[in-house]
Design a protein around this motif. Structure first.
Motif, PDB file in Angstrom:
ATOM      1  N   THR A 256      79.314  26.362  63.931  1.00 45.45           N
ATOM      2  CA  THR A 256      79.178  27.816  64.033  1.00 45.45           C
ATOM      3  C   THR A 256      80.405  28.466  63.419  1.00 45.45           C
ATOM      4  N   VAL A 257      80.179  29.471  62.598  1.00 48.09           N
ATOM      5  CA  VAL A 257      81.263  30.281  62.051  1.00 48.09           C
ATOM      6  C   VAL A 257      80.945  31.731  62.395  1.00 48.09           C
ATOM      7  N   SER A 258      81.746  32.323  63.258  1.00 46.31           N
ATOM      8  CA  SER A 258      81.462  33.706  63.652  1.00 46.31           C
ATOM      9  C   SER A 258      81.641  34.646  62.464  1.00 46.31           C
ATOM     10  N   GLN A 259      81.043  35.817  62.554  1.00 46.22           N
ATOM     11  CA  GLN A 259      81.167  36.790  61.478  1.00 46.22           C
ATOM     12  C   GLN A 259      82.623  37.190  61.261  1.00 46.22           C
ATOM     13  N   GLU A 260      83.370  37.297  62.363  1.00 47.44           N
ATOM     14  CA  GLU A 260      84.787  37.657  62.242  1.00 47.44           C
ATOM     15  C   GLU A 260      85.572  36.576  61.489  1.00 47.44           C
ATOM     16  N   ALA A 261      85.282  35.313  61.809  1.00 45.50           N
ATOM     17  CA  ALA A 261      85.959  34.220  61.106  1.00 45.50           C
ATOM     18  C   ALA A 261      85.581  34.209  59.632  1.00 45.50           C
ATOM     19  N   GLN A 262      84.316  34.430  59.347  1.00 42.88           N
ATOM     20  CA  GLN A 262      83.860  34.467  57.960  1.00 42.88           C
ATOM     21  C   GLN A 262      84.583  35.563  57.188  1.00 42.88           C
ATOM     22  N   THR A 263      84.761  36.707  57.822  1.00 35.67           N
ATOM     23  CA  THR A 263      85.447  37.818  57.158  1.00 35.67           C
ATOM     24  C   THR A 263      86.911  37.494  56.925  1.00 35.67           C
ATOM     25  N   TRP A 264      87.575  36.907  57.921  1.00 34.30           N
ATOM     26  CA  TRP A 264      88.977  36.532  57.739  1.00 34.30           C
ATOM     27  C   TRP A 264      89.131  35.508  56.627  1.00 34.30           C
ATOM     28  N   LEU A 265      88.260  34.514  56.582  1.00 34.22           N
ATOM     29  CA  LEU A 265      88.340  33.513  55.518  1.00 34.22           C
ATOM     30  C   LEU A 265      88.106  34.155  54.156  1.00 34.22           C
ATOM     31  N   GLY A 266      87.222  35.138  54.120  1.00 34.54           N
ATOM     32  CA  GLY A 266      87.020  35.871  52.876  1.00 34.54           C
ATOM     33  C   GLY A 266      88.279  36.567  52.414  1.00 34.54           C
ATOM     34  N   ASP A 267      89.110  36.991  53.360  1.00 30.32           N
ATOM     35  CA  ASP A 267      90.367  37.653  53.017  1.00 30.32           C
ATOM     36  C   ASP A 267      91.412  36.681  52.480  1.00 30.32           C
ATOM     37  N   LEU A 268      91.155  35.378  52.596  1.00 30.68           N
ATOM     38  CA  LEU A 268      92.056  34.378  52.037  1.00 30.68           C
ATOM     39  C   LEU A 268      91.638  33.951  50.635  1.00 30.68           C
ATOM     40  N   THR A 269      90.501  34.436  50.165  1.00 32.63           N
ATOM     41  CA  THR A 269      90.006  34.035  48.853  1.00 32.63           C
ATOM     42  C   THR A 269      90.567  34.947  47.770  1.00 32.63           C
ATOM     43  N   SER A 270      90.447  34.489  46.542  1.00 34.09           N
ATOM     44  CA  SER A 270      90.800  35.287  45.373  1.00 34.09           C
ATOM     45  C   SER A 270      89.898  34.822  44.239  1.00 34.09           C
ATOM     46  N   GLU A 271      90.009  35.459  43.091  1.00 40.01           N
ATOM     47  CA  GLU A 271      89.184  35.050  41.954  1.00 40.01           C
ATOM     48  C   GLU A 271      89.454  33.583  41.651  1.00 40.01           C
ATOM     49  N   GLY A 272      88.391  32.807  41.545  1.00 41.43           N
ATOM     50  CA  GLY A 272      88.534  31.380  41.305  1.00 41.43           C
ATOM     51  C   GLY A 272      88.534  30.558  42.578  1.00 41.43           C
ATOM     52  N   VAL A 273      88.715  31.203  43.735  1.00 39.88           N
ATOM     53  CA  VAL A 273      88.738  30.508  45.020  1.00 39.88           C
ATOM     54  C   VAL A 273      87.708  31.158  45.927  1.00 39.88           C
ATOM     55  N   ILE A 274      86.780  30.361  46.443  1.00 38.64           N
ATOM     56  CA  ILE A 274      85.701  30.879  47.274  1.00 38.64           C
ATOM     57  C   ILE A 274      85.912  30.457  48.724  1.00 38.64           C
ATOM     58  N   VAL A 275      85.064  30.977  49.609  1.00 36.24           N
ATOM     59  CA  VAL A 275      85.202  30.665  51.038  1.00 36.24           C
ATOM     60  C   VAL A 275      85.088  29.161  51.272  1.00 36.24           C
ATOM     61  N   GLU A 276      84.216  28.492  50.530  1.00 37.14           N
ATOM     62  CA  GLU A 276      84.098  27.029  50.671  1.00 37.14           C
ATOM     63  C   GLU A 276      85.432  26.342  50.404  1.00 37.14           C
ATOM     64  N   ASP A 277      86.192  26.864  49.436  1.00 40.66           N
ATOM     65  CA  ASP A 277      87.507  26.291  49.130  1.00 40.66           C
ATOM     66  C   ASP A 277      88.485  26.519  50.280  1.00 40.66           C
ATOM     67  N   VAL A 278      88.605  27.754  50.726  1.00 41.97           N
ATOM     68  CA  VAL A 278      89.605  28.048  51.757  1.00 41.97           C
ATOM     69  C   VAL A 278      89.195  27.496  53.118  1.00 41.97           C
ATOM     70  N   SER A 279      87.935  27.094  53.271  1.00 43.46           N
ATOM     71  CA  SER A 279      87.548  26.462  54.528  1.00 43.46           C
ATOM     72  C   SER A 279      88.304  25.159  54.739  1.00 43.46           C
ATOM     73  N   ARG A 280      88.897  24.632  53.659  1.00 40.92           N
ATOM     74  CA  ARG A 280      89.721  23.424  53.796  1.00 40.92           C
ATOM     75  C   ARG A 280      90.877  23.678  54.767  1.00 40.92           C
ATOM     76  N   VAL A 281      91.351  24.917  54.816  1.00 39.14           N
ATOM     77  CA  VAL A 281      92.411  25.279  55.763  1.00 39.14           C
ATOM     78  C   VAL A 281      91.938  25.022  57.189  1.00 39.14           C
ATOM     79  N   VAL A 282      90.730  25.466  57.491  1.00 38.43           N
ATOM     80  CA  VAL A 282      90.178  25.277  58.833  1.00 38.43           C
ATOM     81  C   VAL A 282      89.925  23.798  59.109  1.00 38.43           C
ATOM     82  N   HIS A 283      89.404  23.081  58.107  1.00 33.04           N
ATOM     83  CA  HIS A 283      89.138  21.651  58.284  1.00 33.04           C
ATOM     84  C   HIS A 283      90.410  20.893  58.639  1.00 33.04           C
ATOM     85  N   GLU A 284      91.516  21.202  57.969  1.00 29.10           N
ATOM     86  CA  GLU A 284      92.760  20.476  58.242  1.00 29.10           C
ATOM     87  C   GLU A 284      93.274  20.776  59.648  1.00 29.10           C
ATOM     88  N   VAL A 285      93.161  22.033  60.067  1.00 31.27           N
ATOM     89  CA  VAL A 285      93.560  22.379  61.433  1.00 31.27           C
ATOM     90  C   VAL A 285      92.669  21.657  62.438  1.00 31.27           C
TER      91      VAL A 285
END
Length: 339
Positions: free
Chosen positions: A196-225
């Motif tokens: 489960t990924v809450s809408q709030e978490a999805q939005t925060w992860l979106g704020d970590l993205t930039s051009e060339g980097v998508i939410v799937e990429d930055v989800s690696r941050v969550v996976h490592e934690v």
């Protein structure tokens, strides 16, 4: 050291002073790397210097592979040039290619890189001042000769400037300020899959993205934690900075309720949570970090001096050094940078 490498080092350090956000920063840095070692794609990431967990990512033509597959390869499969290995290796560089890979075959080369059209990979662990700051992976397709050991040695000359660039970018000044939002939750199963990924978490992860980097990429941050929490680490967290400059803390804890294994919380960080990583990125001494921590609570220099058994002059010297290292003119600017 050749002229191209010297020029690349200068350009990387100049890019480190650029306060642009997201790809413009990475683009400037990676153009400089390309002067020294050519490539077709890259993945550059920073880690929280206190916990060693990934906290920021920059990529172009990177690996379009499910994050679970990459995490499994990095942590479970037997393979070559894992980041943990490169941290300990002299030079902190390694090449993965058909001609350099002995038996057994590399799962990363044959099952991840080659299906995407890449024939070789050059990895750098960015270790400087005795600390791990992040890593860089470069990829080449079959239009190039595979990366060579000589190119790995060339790339190793860029480790220090790249580490400096990542450090400076994490504590860059920004002018953007937005209203805060509530925490987000990610529920992670025993095999590392997001349940489960809450809408709030999805939005925060979106704020970590930039051009060339998508939410799937930055989800690696969550996976490592999540993986750190599942392993029982008490410091299963990282401090991360959104593209508009807000600070987040991403933390995990074991959750003994099937099918959930770990609960990861993504939420705005308070100043006290930011200080340990901020101090490391900024190169503050232990005493400067102590003075900074007390200054963020609103104590005057005289009160800080009394708490630490120092003179007021010494406290002011530490504050002045902190201002210089962080590029601010005073306490208000410093506190704004950390909030």
């Amino acid at each position: 050291m050749g002229d191209r490498v010297r020029a690349a080092r200068r350009t990387i350090l100049a890019s480190a002073r650029d306060e642009s956000r997201g790809l413009p920063f990475a683009d400037g840095v990676m153009r400089a790397v390309n002067q020294a070692v050519g490539f077709d794609g890259y993945c550059l990431f920073a880690v929280d210097p206190v916990t060693g967990l990934r906290c920021a990512m920059y990529a172009e033509h990177g690996l379009v592979v499910p994050t679970e597959r990459l995490v499994f390869n990095e942590t479970v499969e037997r393979d070559f040039n894992r980041y943990a290995e490169l941290i300990r290796r002299p030079g902190h560089a390694g090449v993965l290619a058909m001609h350099t890979t002995p038996e057994p075959p590399s799962p990363r080369l044959h099952e991840i890189l080659r299906p995407l059209g890449y024939q070789s990979e050059l990895r750098l662990a960015l270790v400087d001042d005795g600390r791990y700051w992040g890593a860089l992976s470069l990829f080449r397709d079959d239009r190039w000769q595979p990366f060579s050991d000589a190119e790995a040695e060339t790339a190793a000359e860029l480790v220090g400037p790249l580490a400096t660039a990542l450090r400076r970018h994490q504590v860059r000044r920004t002018d953007s300020r937005q209203a805060t939002r509530s925490a987000g939750i990610v529920l992670v199963g025993r095999e590392g899959r997001f349940l489960t990924v809450s809408q709030e978490a999805q939005t925060w992860l979106g704020d970590l993205t930039s051009e060339g980097v998508i939410v799937e990429d930055v989800s690696r941050v969550v996976h490592e934690v999540a993986r750190a929490a599942a392993a029982g680490r008490r410091d299963a967290l990282c401090r991360a900075r959104t593209t508009d400059g807000r600070w987040l803390v991403i933390s995990g804890s074991r959750t003994p309720v099937e099918p959930v294994a770990v609960t990861v919380v993504v939420q705005p960080a308070d100043t006290g949570q930011v200080i340990p990583a901020f101090a490391a990125w900024s190169g503050l001494s232990h005493r400067e970090s102590e003075v900074l921590g007390l200054a963020t609570t609103g104590l005057a220099a005289k009160q800080i001096a009394r708490r630490l058994g120092l003179s007021v002059l010494t406290v002011n010297d530490h504050l002045g050094s902190t201002y210089r290292k962080t590029g601010v003119s005073g306490r208000d600017e410093l506190l704004a940078l950390m909030s």
